[in-house]
Design a protein around this motif. Structure first.
Motif, PDB file in Angstrom:
ATOM      1  N   ILE A 125     -26.189  -1.570 -12.339  1.00  9.99           N
ATOM      2  CA  ILE A 125     -25.452  -1.999 -11.703  1.00  9.99           C
ATOM      3  C   ILE A 125     -24.176  -1.417 -10.515  1.00  9.99           C
ATOM      4  O   ILE A 125     -23.937  -1.650  -9.669  1.00  9.99           O
ATOM      5  CB  ILE A 125     -24.626  -2.974 -12.395  1.00  9.99           C
ATOM      6  N   GLY A 126     -24.975   0.065 -10.485  1.00 14.95           N
ATOM      7  CA  GLY A 126     -24.192   1.134  -9.961  1.00 14.95           C
ATOM      8  C   GLY A 126     -25.045   0.795  -8.600  1.00 14.95           C
ATOM      9  O   GLY A 126     -24.485   1.264  -7.625  1.00 14.95           O
ATOM     10  N   ILE A 154     -37.185  -5.475 -16.157  1.00 21.12           N
ATOM     11  CA  ILE A 154     -37.528  -5.621 -15.040  1.00 21.12           C
ATOM     12  C   ILE A 154     -36.825  -7.230 -14.897  1.00 21.12           C
ATOM     13  O   ILE A 154     -36.358  -7.639 -13.503  1.00 21.12           O
ATOM     14  CB  ILE A 154     -39.212  -6.099 -14.911  1.00 21.12           C
ATOM     15  N   GLU A 155     -35.787  -7.896 -16.267  1.00 20.00           N
ATOM     16  CA  GLU A 155     -35.285  -9.075 -15.798  1.00 20.00           C
ATOM     17  C   GLU A 155     -33.810  -8.413 -15.232  1.00 20.00           C
ATOM     18  O   GLU A 155     -33.527  -9.530 -15.054  1.00 20.00           O
ATOM     19  CB  GLU A 155     -35.203  -9.419 -17.046  1.00 20.00           C
ATOM     20  N   GLU A 156     -33.499  -7.445 -14.916  1.00 22.75           N
ATOM     21  CA  GLU A 156     -32.351  -7.059 -14.887  1.00 22.75           C
ATOM     22  C   GLU A 156     -32.536  -6.232 -13.411  1.00 22.75           C
ATOM     23  O   GLU A 156     -31.444  -6.547 -12.729  1.00 22.75           O
ATOM     24  CB  GLU A 156     -32.152  -5.803 -15.715  1.00 22.75           C
ATOM     25  N   MET A 157     -33.018  -6.233 -12.727  1.00 20.69           N
ATOM     26  CA  MET A 157     -33.421  -5.884 -11.267  1.00 20.69           C
ATOM     27  C   MET A 157     -32.762  -6.799 -10.257  1.00 20.69           C
ATOM     28  O   MET A 157     -32.822  -7.878 -10.478  1.00 20.69           O
ATOM     29  CB  MET A 157     -34.554  -5.468 -10.833  1.00 20.69           C
ATOM     30  N   ILE A 158     -32.150  -5.733 -10.092  1.00 17.86           N
ATOM     31  CA  ILE A 158     -31.191  -6.898  -8.616  1.00 17.86           C
ATOM     32  C   ILE A 158     -31.824  -6.071  -7.063  1.00 17.86           C
ATOM     33  O   ILE A 158     -31.922  -5.078  -6.764  1.00 17.86           O
ATOM     34  CB  ILE A 158     -30.116  -6.853  -8.615  1.00 17.86           C
ATOM     35  N   ASP A 188     -28.660 -12.655 -16.304  1.00 18.86           N
ATOM     36  CA  ASP A 188     -26.947 -12.449 -16.348  1.00 18.86           C
ATOM     37  C   ASP A 188     -25.791 -11.803 -15.215  1.00 18.86           C
ATOM     38  O   ASP A 188     -25.043 -11.268 -15.570  1.00 18.86           O
ATOM     39  CB  ASP A 188     -26.336 -11.313 -18.359  1.00 18.86           C
ATOM     40  N   THR A 189     -26.828 -11.540 -14.283  1.00 15.53           N
ATOM     41  CA  THR A 189     -26.933 -10.989 -12.430  1.00 15.53           C
ATOM     42  C   THR A 189     -25.851 -11.780 -12.335  1.00 15.53           C
ATOM     43  O   THR A 189     -27.260 -12.961 -11.679  1.00 15.53           O
ATOM     44  CB  THR A 189     -27.062  -9.872 -12.852  1.00 15.53           C
ATOM     45  N   TYR A 190     -24.844 -12.393 -11.368  1.00 14.00           N
ATOM     46  CA  TYR A 190     -25.019 -12.811 -10.520  1.00 14.00           C
ATOM     47  C   TYR A 190     -23.772 -12.301  -9.078  1.00 14.00           C
ATOM     48  O   TYR A 190     -23.012 -11.589  -9.293  1.00 14.00           O
ATOM     49  CB  TYR A 190     -23.483 -13.630 -11.169  1.00 14.00           C
ATOM     50  N   SER A 191     -24.166 -13.191  -8.221  1.00 10.93           N
ATOM     51  CA  SER A 191     -23.892 -12.731  -6.368  1.00 10.93           C
ATOM     52  C   SER A 191     -22.595 -13.405  -6.298  1.00 10.93           C
ATOM     53  O   SER A 191     -22.723 -14.774  -6.522  1.00 10.93           O
ATOM     54  CB  SER A 191     -24.431 -12.375  -5.592  1.00 10.93           C
ATOM     55  N   PHE A 192     -21.139 -13.036  -6.169  1.00 12.85           N
ATOM     56  CA  PHE A 192     -19.491 -14.107  -6.083  1.00 12.85           C
ATOM     57  C   PHE A 192     -19.492 -13.808  -4.574  1.00 12.85           C
ATOM     58  O   PHE A 192     -19.077 -13.183  -4.240  1.00 12.85           O
ATOM     59  CB  PHE A 192     -18.814 -13.885  -6.888  1.00 12.85           C
ATOM     60  N   CYS A 211     -34.316  -6.607  -5.074  1.00 17.02           N
ATOM     61  CA  CYS A 211     -35.455  -6.030  -5.146  1.00 17.02           C
ATOM     62  C   CYS A 211     -36.102  -5.923  -3.716  1.00 17.02           C
ATOM     63  O   CYS A 211     -36.752  -5.470  -2.715  1.00 17.02           O
ATOM     64  CB  CYS A 211     -36.277  -5.875  -7.077  1.00 17.02           C
ATOM     65  N   ASP A 212     -36.630  -7.102  -3.494  1.00 15.37           N
ATOM     66  CA  ASP A 212     -37.640  -7.994  -3.173  1.00 15.37           C
ATOM     67  C   ASP A 212     -36.312  -7.540  -1.220  1.00 15.37           C
ATOM     68  O   ASP A 212     -37.260  -7.329  -0.079  1.00 15.37           O
ATOM     69  CB  ASP A 212     -37.830  -9.260  -3.179  1.00 15.37           C
ATOM     70  N   GLU A 213     -35.620  -8.021  -1.311  1.00 16.21           N
ATOM     71  CA  GLU A 213     -34.785  -8.002  -0.237  1.00 16.21           C
ATOM     72  C   GLU A 213     -35.061  -6.894  -0.233  1.00 16.21           C
ATOM     73  O   GLU A 213     -35.183  -6.213   1.863  1.00 16.21           O
ATOM     74  CB  GLU A 213     -33.076  -8.381  -0.217  1.00 16.21           C
ATOM     75  N   LEU A 214     -34.352  -5.647  -1.047  1.00 19.63           N
ATOM     76  CA  LEU A 214     -34.346  -4.071  -0.037  1.00 19.63           C
ATOM     77  C   LEU A 214     -35.795  -3.385   0.432  1.00 19.63           C
ATOM     78  O   LEU A 214     -35.739  -2.654   1.427  1.00 19.63           O
ATOM     79  CB  LEU A 214     -33.726  -3.087  -1.489  1.00 19.63           C
ATOM     80  N   ALA A 215     -36.573  -4.245  -0.921  1.00 21.10           N
ATOM     81  CA  ALA A 215     -37.589  -3.677   0.542  1.00 21.10           C
ATOM     82  C   ALA A 215     -38.820  -4.142   1.170  1.00 21.10           C
ATOM     83  O   ALA A 215     -39.479  -3.150   2.156  1.00 21.10           O
ATOM     84  CB  ALA A 215     -39.145  -4.634  -0.969  1.00 21.10           C
ATOM     85  N   LYS A 216     -38.145  -5.886   1.799  1.00 21.13           N
ATOM     86  CA  LYS A 216     -38.401  -5.644   3.302  1.00 21.13           C
ATOM     87  C   LYS A 216     -37.821  -4.984   4.456  1.00 21.13           C
ATOM     88  O   LYS A 216     -38.209  -5.036   5.324  1.00 21.13           O
ATOM     89  CB  LYS A 216     -37.616  -7.417   3.179  1.00 21.13           C
ATOM     90  N   LEU A 217     -36.556  -4.710   3.759  1.00 18.08           N
ATOM     91  CA  LEU A 217     -35.647  -4.108   5.057  1.00 18.08           C
ATOM     92  C   LEU A 217     -36.413  -2.615   5.027  1.00 18.08           C
ATOM     93  O   LEU A 217     -36.111  -2.263   6.379  1.00 18.08           O
ATOM     94  CB  LEU A 217     -34.640  -3.548   3.625  1.00 18.08           C
TER      95      LEU A 217
END
Length: 239
Positions: free
Chosen positions: A118-119, A148-152, A18-22, A154-160
């Protein structure tokens, strides 16, 4: 300088349940600081009691050219339904940039970011910007999600974090039972911070998320003896 802009909608991408980037076209003269937000006005038929305007953190980095990214949950509101239904090229009105909950690149003091759900969006902007600018300030993000399904991000910031020794990212899940999650579980607490940040009591703290989360973290930091002047807070009163 804050002002009104007409921006074109480019695309939306799902990032979690239920979460999107616009994504919207960024005006050439739209300059903002990492952590700031905008007010979007989106006229539509039969708006609910919250009306035709909402506030959104700019989740993208100011150093990125061409696009503005807003990441939000899409729930049962007339505004969010209208936003979800935007077509490529449609124009929307934004006003900004707004807010003082920002990363000061000149401030070299270590910082701990505490986010509830979302913060995380202003911290995404801050961390990406810090990496792009090769900042040497130690930055640690602790972010809590229910599932877990609500996490945003995660992979991007882990690589960062892997590519930048000054950045640390810790996700924790409060409802991890029955899942294959191997990271931290439970609410953010002092023990968790001490585990990852040796001199955590000497850091500056940034706290944002739902009102209940911000209140709880404020009480925790007070119990930890963190001076009030070392804490910046901003809550998300609604999605």
């Amino acid at each position: 300088m804050k002002q009104t802009y007409q921006v074109s909608f480019l695309r939306r991408e799902p990032v979690a349940e239920d979460t999107y980037s616009f994504y919207f076209e960024r005006p050439r003269d739209f300059d903002y600081l990492p952590g700031q937000y905008i007010r979007m006005t989106l006229p539509h038929d039969k708006p609910d009691e919250r009306g035709t305007a909402r506030y959104f953190t700019i989740a993208s980095s100011p150093a990125g050219a061409g696009e503005i990214m807003l990441t939000t949950r899409v729930i049962e509101s007339t505004f969010k339904k209208t936003m979800y239904g935007l077509k490529k090229g449609e124009s929307v009105e934004i006003f900004g940039p707004l807010g003082k909950f920002v990363l000061d690149v000149e401030d070299k003091a270590p910082k701990i970011f505490l986010a509830g759900e979302i913060g995380i969006t202003p911290f995404h902007s801050m961390l990406v910007y810090a990496s792009e600018k090769n900042m040497t300030t130690p930055l640690s993000l602790f972010v809590s999600f229910s599932k877990i399904e609500e996490m945003i991000f995660c992979d991007e910031l882990a690589k960062l974090a892997e590519s930048n020794g000054n950045i640390q990212v810790v996700y924790t899940i409060t409802r991890a039972e029955g899942t294959d999650w191997t990271g931290e579980t439970g609410r953010i607490n002092e023990e968790m911070m001490a585990k990852y940040f040796k001199n955590y009591k000497d850091a500056e703290y940034f706290v944002t998320g739902p009102m209940a989360f911000v209140s709880a973290m404020g009480s925790l930091l007070e119990e930890m003896g963190i001076p009030e002047e070392h804490v910046k807070k901003e809550d998300f009163p609604g999605y």
